[in-house]
Design an enzyme around this catalytic site. Structure first.
Site, short mmCIF file in Angstrom:
data_model
loop_
_atom_site.label_atom_id
_atom_site.label_comp_id
_atom_site.label_asym_id
_atom_site.label_seq_id
_atom_site.Cartn_x
_atom_site.Cartn_y
_atom_site.Cartn_z
N LYS A 102 49.63 65.35 3.52
CA LYS A 102 49.62 66.80 3.27
C LYS A 102 48.37 67.49 3.81
CE LYS A 102 53.58 67.09 1.21
NZ LYS A 102 53.77 67.55 -0.17
N ASN A 103 47.77 66.90 4.82
CA ASN A 103 46.51 67.45 5.34
C ASN A 103 46.79 68.33 6.56
OD1 ASN A 103 44.17 67.01 7.50
ND2 ASN A 103 43.28 67.01 5.46
#
Length: 317
Positions: A102-103
């Site tokens: 989720k970066n």
């Protein structure tokens, strides 16, 4: 600390973090490993060092804090300055991406690398593998949209969303991407394409009548193409029953009546259609159904809609 073990750093004077010393209000409790790495990073960035050891240092810092956008930007500068193999960099980034799913910075870095290479050939398979891990990963979908626009990959996108929605018809991200695939280009969308999308979405709604994603897509297609909402009247009537007399019930009831209706959203759309026609008795009946039986969570909203209709009628009198 691989960067310290692999290279000699005797010529570098680490620069400590200045958080205000003893007077710091809320100093961050960095780990010793991260604190030391950042001290070296500040030192090499101060002198714009572009070297293999600086590149290795960015790798270690990223694995400790993948959201550190300054490190990513510095890594890009090193890669370009040293003329590194960018295909190997993509392979490395794939591993980082799977570790930190989720970066955002990972995908921004990948975008910069692909822009430099000018070759998107490995991207769609990688994106698909990432969506297998999380089919609603916002960053992955956003990156795919950039890729499609940048390299004119539109032909793949509707079939891709067909596949994704077959796997999960409630995947709101896939519906959003389908709208992008149909309406994201500069040219006008053919009427026949709009017709096909309407029929496709109706079929999906029959599969999951209460699915808000498909309903939002259907309403979006009509609005974007300039079609009237009333085109959906007969379709909505097949998914609801507004002909029977609505029984008196307590407005505070939370009893589920799913057996009486296929889709509360169909009633909502019908209410809007009737309101557009100034057929407020039917619209009010629909809003009452929603407030007191089928969408009690938004009871206050539907009652507000009814009051607004009454006010409009009074103003026209």
């Amino acid at each position: 600390m691989a960067y310290l073990e692999q290279y000699n750093w005797d010529d570098i004077a680490p620069i400590p973090q200045n958080d205000g010393g003893e007077n710091a209000v809320a100093p961050i409790a960095y780990s010793d490993e991260y604190r030391i790495a950042m001290e070296y990073l500040r030192a090499v960035m101060r002198v714009n060092e572009f070297s293999d050891r600086a590149l290795k240092l960015t790798e270690d810092v990223i694995y400790m804090n993948a959201a550190h956008y300054t490190v990513w930007q510095y890594r890009t500068r090193i890669l370009f300055a040293l003329d590194k193999d960018l295909c190997q960099e993509l392979i490395w980034v794939e591993g980082v991406g799977r570790r930190f799913t989720k970066n955002y910075q990972i995908w921004n870095h990948r975008e910069v690398i692909i822009e430099k290479l000018g070759d998107p050939s490995r991207e769609l398979p990688f994106i698909e593998s990432m969506l297998e891990l999380d089919s609603k990963n916002y960053h992955v979908w956003s990156y795919r949209q950039w890729l499609v626009r940048r390299f004119d990959l539109w032909a793949t996108e509707v079939p891709f969303t067909d596949m994704m929605l077959e796997l999960d018809v409630r995947n709101n991200s896939a519906w959003n991407h389908r709208f992008f695939a149909i309406f994201g280009r500069a040219e006008a969308v053919l009427s026949s394409v709009v017709d096909d999308e309407i029929e496709f979405t109706k079929s999906a709604i029959f599969t999951a009548p209460q699915n808000p994603s498909a309903w939002n897509y259907l309403l979006g297609v009509l609005k974007k193409s300039g079609r009237p909402l009333s085109d959906l009247e007969q379709f909505c009537l097949t998914l609801s029953d507004l002909t029977k007399t609505f029984p008196a019930t307590s407005s505070s009831t939370t009893t589920s009546h799913e057996e009486d209706i296929l889709s509360a959203r169909a009633i909502e759309v019908l209410a809007e259609i009737y309101a557009e026609r100034n057929d407020f008795p039917r619209a009010t009946h629909a809003w009452t159904l929603l407030a007191e039986r089928y969408d009690c969570v938004r009871e206050n909203y539907w009652n507000f809609k009814k009051r607004s209709a009454v006010s409009r009628l009074a103003g026209c009198a």
